[in-house]
Write a protein that holds these residues in place. Structure first.
Motif, PDB file in Angstrom:
ATOM      1  N   ILE A   1     -25.997  -8.456  31.185  1.00 57.10           N
ATOM      2  CA  ILE A   1     -24.869  -8.023  31.831  1.00 57.10           C
ATOM      3  C   ILE A   1     -23.581  -7.619  31.311  1.00 57.10           C
ATOM      4  CG2 ILE A   1     -23.406  -8.347  33.884  1.00 57.10           C
ATOM      5  CD1 ILE A   1     -25.607  -9.915  35.266  1.00 57.10           C
ATOM      6  N   ALA A   2     -23.382  -8.543  30.394  1.00 57.62           N
ATOM      7  CA  ALA A   2     -22.005  -8.224  29.405  1.00 57.62           C
ATOM      8  C   ALA A   2     -22.229  -7.191  28.805  1.00 57.62           C
ATOM      9  CB  ALA A   2     -21.842  -9.711  28.567  1.00 57.62           C
ATOM     10  N   GLN A   3     -23.435  -7.074  28.038  1.00 59.23           N
ATOM     11  CA  GLN A   3     -23.768  -5.804  26.866  1.00 59.23           C
ATOM     12  C   GLN A   3     -23.669  -4.539  27.753  1.00 59.23           C
ATOM     13  OE1 GLN A   3     -27.404  -7.043  25.065  1.00 59.23           O
ATOM     14  NE2 GLN A   3     -26.362  -8.020  23.509  1.00 59.23           N
ATOM     15  N   ARG A   4     -24.257  -4.510  28.959  1.00 62.43           N
ATOM     16  CA  ARG A   4     -24.636  -3.112  29.651  1.00 62.43           C
ATOM     17  C   ARG A   4     -23.232  -2.796  30.407  1.00 62.43           C
ATOM     18  NH1 ARG A   4     -27.262  -0.060  27.219  1.00 62.43           N
ATOM     19  NH2 ARG A   4     -27.329   1.192  29.205  1.00 62.43           N
ATOM     20  N   SER A   5     -22.518  -3.593  30.984  1.00 59.23           N
ATOM     21  CA  SER A   5     -21.186  -3.403  31.724  1.00 59.23           C
ATOM     22  C   SER A   5     -20.014  -3.206  30.994  1.00 59.23           C
ATOM     23  CB  SER A   5     -21.064  -4.264  32.762  1.00 59.23           C
ATOM     24  OG  SER A   5     -20.413  -5.484  32.045  1.00 59.23           O
ATOM     25  N   LYS A   6     -20.059  -3.796  29.793  1.00 63.47           N
ATOM     26  CA  LYS A   6     -18.877  -3.582  28.903  1.00 63.47           C
ATOM     27  C   LYS A   6     -17.631  -4.091  29.605  1.00 63.47           C
ATOM     28  CE  LYS A   6     -20.951  -0.556  25.666  1.00 63.47           C
ATOM     29  NZ  LYS A   6     -21.955   0.691  25.852  1.00 63.47           N
ATOM     30  N   GLY A   7     -17.489  -4.960  30.547  1.00 60.79           N
ATOM     31  CA  GLY A   7     -16.484  -5.332  31.042  1.00 60.79           C
ATOM     32  C   GLY A   7     -16.111  -4.665  32.499  1.00 60.79           C
ATOM     33  N   ASN A   8     -16.802  -3.440  32.650  1.00 58.35           N
ATOM     34  CA  ASN A   8     -16.457  -2.539  33.709  1.00 58.35           C
ATOM     35  C   ASN A   8     -16.905  -3.332  35.207  1.00 58.35           C
ATOM     36  OD1 ASN A   8     -16.411  -0.744  35.781  1.00 58.35           O
ATOM     37  ND2 ASN A   8     -16.537   0.986  34.544  1.00 58.35           N
ATOM     38  N   SER A   9     -16.077  -3.776  36.237  1.00 58.65           N
ATOM     39  CA  SER A   9     -16.705  -4.717  36.999  1.00 58.65           C
ATOM     40  C   SER A   9     -17.554  -3.575  38.093  1.00 58.65           C
ATOM     41  CB  SER A   9     -15.555  -4.976  38.162  1.00 58.65           C
ATOM     42  OG  SER A   9     -14.598  -3.839  38.558  1.00 58.65           O
ATOM     43  N   MET A  10     -17.275  -2.404  38.124  1.00 60.02           N
ATOM     44  CA  MET A  10     -18.216  -1.465  39.035  1.00 60.02           C
ATOM     45  C   MET A  10     -19.648  -1.559  38.352  1.00 60.02           C
ATOM     46  SD  MET A  10     -17.207   2.200  40.090  1.00 60.02           S
ATOM     47  CE  MET A  10     -18.069   3.089  41.551  1.00 60.02           C
ATOM     48  N   LEU A  11     -19.850  -1.454  36.711  1.00 61.65           N
ATOM     49  CA  LEU A  11     -21.064  -1.377  36.121  1.00 61.65           C
ATOM     50  C   LEU A  11     -21.761  -2.682  36.262  1.00 61.65           C
ATOM     51  CD1 LEU A  11     -20.387   0.636  33.062  1.00 61.65           C
ATOM     52  CD2 LEU A  11     -21.623   1.515  35.114  1.00 61.65           C
ATOM     53  N   ILE A  12     -21.175  -3.811  36.533  1.00 54.27           N
ATOM     54  CA  ILE A  12     -21.717  -5.175  36.604  1.00 54.27           C
ATOM     55  C   ILE A  12     -22.457  -5.148  37.845  1.00 54.27           C
ATOM     56  CG2 ILE A  12     -21.157  -7.519  37.111  1.00 54.27           C
ATOM     57  CD1 ILE A  12     -18.680  -7.415  35.347  1.00 54.27           C
ATOM     58  N   GLY A  13     -22.132  -4.487  39.037  1.00 55.23           N
ATOM     59  CA  GLY A  13     -22.932  -4.388  40.124  1.00 55.23           C
ATOM     60  C   GLY A  13     -24.180  -3.451  39.926  1.00 55.23           C
ATOM     61  N   VAL A  14     -24.008  -2.550  39.207  1.00 59.07           N
ATOM     62  CA  VAL A  14     -25.125  -1.535  38.760  1.00 59.07           C
ATOM     63  C   VAL A  14     -26.322  -2.426  38.183  1.00 59.07           C
ATOM     64  CG1 VAL A  14     -25.727   0.146  37.533  1.00 59.07           C
ATOM     65  CG2 VAL A  14     -23.617   0.413  39.043  1.00 59.07           C
ATOM     66  N   VAL A  15     -25.769  -3.056  36.900  1.00 62.16           N
ATOM     67  CA  VAL A  15     -26.685  -3.645  36.083  1.00 62.16           C
ATOM     68  C   VAL A  15     -27.387  -4.935  37.059  1.00 62.16           C
ATOM     69  CG1 VAL A  15     -26.844  -5.108  34.059  1.00 62.16           C
ATOM     70  CG2 VAL A  15     -25.280  -3.207  34.038  1.00 62.16           C
ATOM     71  N   LYS A  16     -26.849  -5.646  37.825  1.00 63.13           N
ATOM     72  CA  LYS A  16     -27.358  -6.513  38.489  1.00 63.13           C
ATOM     73  C   LYS A  16     -28.299  -5.711  39.479  1.00 63.13           C
ATOM     74  CE  LYS A  16     -23.603 -10.201  38.847  1.00 63.13           C
ATOM     75  NZ  LYS A  16     -22.979 -10.903  39.680  1.00 63.13           N
ATOM     76  N   THR A  17     -28.161  -4.741  39.944  1.00 60.70           N
ATOM     77  CA  THR A  17     -29.146  -4.070  41.034  1.00 60.70           C
ATOM     78  C   THR A  17     -30.241  -3.830  39.972  1.00 60.70           C
ATOM     79  OG1 THR A  17     -27.319  -3.273  42.209  1.00 60.70           O
ATOM     80  CG2 THR A  17     -29.352  -1.972  42.393  1.00 60.70           C
ATOM     81  N   LYS A  18     -30.105  -3.248  38.838  1.00 67.18           N
ATOM     82  CA  LYS A  18     -31.394  -2.653  37.983  1.00 67.18           C
ATOM     83  C   LYS A  18     -32.073  -3.866  37.735  1.00 67.18           C
ATOM     84  CE  LYS A  18     -29.331   1.221  35.671  1.00 67.18           C
ATOM     85  NZ  LYS A  18     -29.293   1.917  34.189  1.00 67.18           N
ATOM     86  N   LEU A  19     -31.452  -4.972  37.297  1.00 63.49           N
ATOM     87  CA  LEU A  19     -32.378  -6.325  37.158  1.00 63.49           C
ATOM     88  C   LEU A  19     -33.102  -6.736  38.495  1.00 63.49           C
ATOM     89  CD1 LEU A  19     -29.679  -8.473  35.104  1.00 63.49           C
ATOM     90  CD2 LEU A  19     -31.924  -7.620  34.298  1.00 63.49           C
ATOM     91  N   MET A  20     -32.428  -6.576  39.695  1.00 68.18           N
ATOM     92  CA  MET A  20     -33.054  -6.747  40.807  1.00 68.18           C
ATOM     93  C   MET A  20     -34.255  -6.053  41.076  1.00 68.18           C
ATOM     94  SD  MET A  20     -30.179  -8.107  43.295  1.00 68.18           S
ATOM     95  CE  MET A  20     -30.986  -8.762  44.582  1.00 68.18           C
ATOM     96  N   LEU A  21     -34.142  -4.522  40.829  1.00 64.70           N
ATOM     97  CA  LEU A  21     -35.085  -3.783  41.056  1.00 64.70           C
ATOM     98  C   LEU A  21     -36.422  -3.872  40.045  1.00 64.70           C
ATOM     99  CD1 LEU A  21     -33.190  -0.460  41.420  1.00 64.70           C
ATOM    100  CD2 LEU A  21     -34.459  -1.645  43.093  1.00 64.70           C
ATOM    101  N   LYS A  22     -36.111  -4.518  39.043  1.00 59.31           N
ATOM    102  CA  LYS A  22     -37.023  -4.880  38.024  1.00 59.31           C
ATOM    103  C   LYS A  22     -37.631  -6.284  38.333  1.00 59.31           C
ATOM    104  CE  LYS A  22     -35.486  -2.004  34.569  1.00 59.31           C
ATOM    105  NZ  LYS A  22     -36.650  -0.744  34.559  1.00 59.31           N
ATOM    106  N   GLY A  23     -37.401  -6.989  39.343  1.00 61.23           N
ATOM    107  CA  GLY A  23     -37.935  -8.210  39.674  1.00 61.23           C
ATOM    108  C   GLY A  23     -37.138  -9.353  39.455  1.00 61.23           C
ATOM    109  N   ILE A  24     -35.913  -9.310  38.646  1.00 57.68           N
ATOM    110  CA  ILE A  24     -35.154 -10.490  38.353  1.00 57.68           C
ATOM    111  C   ILE A  24     -33.837 -10.536  39.391  1.00 57.68           C
ATOM    112  CG2 ILE A  24     -33.983 -11.627  36.399  1.00 57.68           C
ATOM    113  CD1 ILE A  24     -36.578 -11.292  36.035  1.00 57.68           C
ATOM    114  N   ASP A  25     -33.760 -11.633  39.897  1.00 58.71           N
ATOM    115  CA  ASP A  25     -32.547 -11.865  40.791  1.00 58.71           C
ATOM    116  C   ASP A  25     -31.572 -12.369  40.135  1.00 58.71           C
ATOM    117  OD1 ASP A  25     -30.835 -12.205  42.855  1.00 58.71           O
ATOM    118  OD2 ASP A  25     -31.999 -13.076  44.163  1.00 58.71           O
TER     119      ASP A  25
END
Length: 63
Positions: free
Chosen positions: A13-37
């Protein structure tokens, strides 16, 4: 070593979002879509080799 999954999720999450709070949600959603909550794992969660392998694959895919 308990908590390795949580540490890996936080790193991805930290690597992909680079501190952007909006991208944190996007990365978490991508992880959830790949089966990781991300909300399911804590520092006390037992380490599952299958989940760790999946996270390593996701990390390589997103890099």
């Amino acid at each position: 070593m308990a908590g390795k999954i949580k540490q890996m999720i936080d790193t991805i999450i930290a690597q992909r979002s680079k501190g952007n709070s909006m991208l944190i949600g996007v990365v978490k959603t991508k992880l959830m879509l790949k089966g990781i909550d991300p909300g399911k794992f804590t520092a006390q969660s037992p380490d599952d080799p299958a989940i760790i392998a999946k996270l390593e694959a996701i990390n390589k895919e997103l890099a």
